[in-house]
Design a protein around this motif. Structure first.
Motif, PDB file in Angstrom:
ATOM      1  N   VAL A 130      -6.132   4.903  -9.762  1.00 34.89           N
ATOM      2  CA  VAL A 130      -5.797   6.004  -8.857  1.00 34.89           C
ATOM      3  C   VAL A 130      -7.064   6.827  -8.673  1.00 34.89           C
ATOM      4  O   VAL A 130      -7.687   7.264  -9.657  1.00 34.89           O
ATOM      5  CB  VAL A 130      -4.674   6.886  -9.433  1.00 34.89           C
TER       6      VAL A 130
ATOM      7  N   ILE B  80      -1.771   8.979   1.475  1.00 34.97           N
ATOM      8  CA  ILE B  80      -1.953   8.031   0.371  1.00 34.97           C
ATOM      9  C   ILE B  80      -2.012   6.637   0.963  1.00 34.97           C
ATOM     10  O   ILE B  80      -1.276   6.320   1.908  1.00 34.97           O
ATOM     11  CB  ILE B  80      -0.777   8.127  -0.632  1.00 34.97           C
TER      12      ILE B  80
ATOM     13  N   VAL C  40      -4.545   3.007  -5.720  1.00 32.37           N
ATOM     14  CA  VAL C  40      -3.782   4.063  -5.067  1.00 32.37           C
ATOM     15  C   VAL C  40      -4.818   5.106  -4.650  1.00 32.37           C
ATOM     16  O   VAL C  40      -5.380   5.826  -5.472  1.00 32.37           O
ATOM     17  CB  VAL C  40      -2.715   4.673  -5.995  1.00 32.37           C
ATOM     18  N   ARG C  41      -5.095   5.134  -3.344  1.00 33.16           N
ATOM     19  CA  ARG C  41      -6.139   5.992  -2.781  1.00 33.16           C
ATOM     20  C   ARG C  41      -5.488   7.305  -2.345  1.00 33.16           C
ATOM     21  O   ARG C  41      -4.596   7.319  -1.501  1.00 33.16           O
ATOM     22  CB  ARG C  41      -6.814   5.297  -1.610  1.00 33.16           C
ATOM     23  N   VAL C  42      -5.962   8.396  -2.920  1.00 34.73           N
ATOM     24  CA  VAL C  42      -5.359   9.708  -2.690  1.00 34.73           C
ATOM     25  C   VAL C  42      -6.310  10.539  -1.825  1.00 34.73           C
ATOM     26  O   VAL C  42      -7.431  10.836  -2.225  1.00 34.73           O
ATOM     27  CB  VAL C  42      -5.084  10.421  -4.028  1.00 34.73           C
TER      28      VAL C  42
ATOM     29  N   GLN D  38       0.950  16.029  -3.285  1.00 38.19           N
ATOM     30  CA  GLN D  38       0.311  14.727  -3.164  1.00 38.19           C
ATOM     31  C   GLN D  38       0.184  14.041  -4.523  1.00 38.19           C
ATOM     32  O   GLN D  38       0.356  12.825  -4.634  1.00 38.19           O
ATOM     33  CB  GLN D  38      -1.065  14.892  -2.522  1.00 38.19           C
TER      34      GLN D  38
ATOM     35  N   ALA E  58       1.754  10.457  -5.315  1.00 37.27           N
ATOM     36  CA  ALA E  58       0.926   9.366  -5.826  1.00 37.27           C
ATOM     37  C   ALA E  58       1.498   8.810  -7.123  1.00 37.27           C
ATOM     38  O   ALA E  58       1.456   7.596  -7.360  1.00 37.27           O
ATOM     39  CB  ALA E  58      -0.510   9.848  -6.033  1.00 37.27           C
TER      40      ALA E  58
ATOM     41  N   ASN F  78       2.208   4.075   2.354  1.00 35.94           N
ATOM     42  CA  ASN F  78       1.015   4.094   3.197  1.00 35.94           C
ATOM     43  C   ASN F  78       1.255   4.912   4.454  1.00 35.94           C
ATOM     44  O   ASN F  78       2.254   4.710   5.151  1.00 35.94           O
ATOM     45  CB  ASN F  78       0.600   2.669   3.580  1.00 35.94           C
TER      46      ASN F  78
END
Length: 200
Positions: free
Chosen positions: A103, A114, A143-145, A175, A179, A199
């Motif tokens: 993450v 996200i 998991v791109r925050v 957020q 996430a 997504n």
């Protein structure tokens, strides 16, 4: 027994970095620990803080016959050396690259967004670059925050080391929670379901 999961929250150690954009991954792991009722503790010789729990359809930390082991971790190294600790923990627990979820903050996504993906490059992110180097693979789940792009001509490296602005805190907290939901969904329902749900 199903192989365990390793969930890595990227960030820098120490209170000076705790609430910065670059540490949003570490914030998500802290939220997962809270949900599981576990506390991160130093793992001797592993250069990381870890917590151990299990996950099933009943939830994180809930007892169930089909529960799968989960190792939650954040590195005690700085971001640029994250891969050292991740490799040590993965080797210790015999967790293959495909069962690692990382993450991390993403400046190419706006705050509140996200994105979940499998594999890929590092896109200039030093934590991902270190992980790819030490694991000798980039085939872990991400998991791109979103933390947004820096305003004006501000250096992205300086920007991500700043704390969220007061007006962003509520959105950032939401957020982090989303996430954490995405990580749980990845582990229980798989990549496709998590991407369809989260997504944006």
């Amino acid at each position: 027994m199903t192989q365990p999961w390793l969930v890595v929250g990227l960030g820098n150690p120490g209170p000076a970095y705790a609430a910065t954009r670059h540490n949003v991954g570490a914030m998500v792991v802290a939220e997962l620990c809270r949900r599981a009722g576990e506390t991160l503790s130093s793992a001797r010789g592993l250069r990381a803080e870890t917590a151990r729990t299990r996950i099933s359809d009943a939830g994180l930390g809930m007892p169930a016959a089909q529960a799968v082991p989960v190792v939650l971790m954040r590195s005690r190294t700085y971001m640029n050396d994250s891969g050292v600790a991740v490799r040590k923990v993965a080797d210790f627990d015999r967790i293959p690259v495909g069962r690692i979820i990382v993450v991390h903050d993403e400046i190419d996504l706006d705050l509140g967004r996200i994105r979940i993906k499998a594999g890929g490059g590092d896109n200039g992110h030093n934590g991902l670059r270190s992980m790819r180097s030490h694991l000798r693979s980039g085939d872990f789940l991400r998991v791109r925050v979103g933390v947004g792009r820096p305003p004006g001509r501000q250096d992205p490296a300086d920007y991500v080391l700043k704390k969220f602005a007061a007006g962003e805190r509520a959105e950032a907290d939401l957020q982090v929670s989303l996430a954490a939901d995405a990580v749980e969904c990845l582990m229980t329902q798989g990549l496709g379901a998590a991407q369809n749900r989260f997504n944006s």
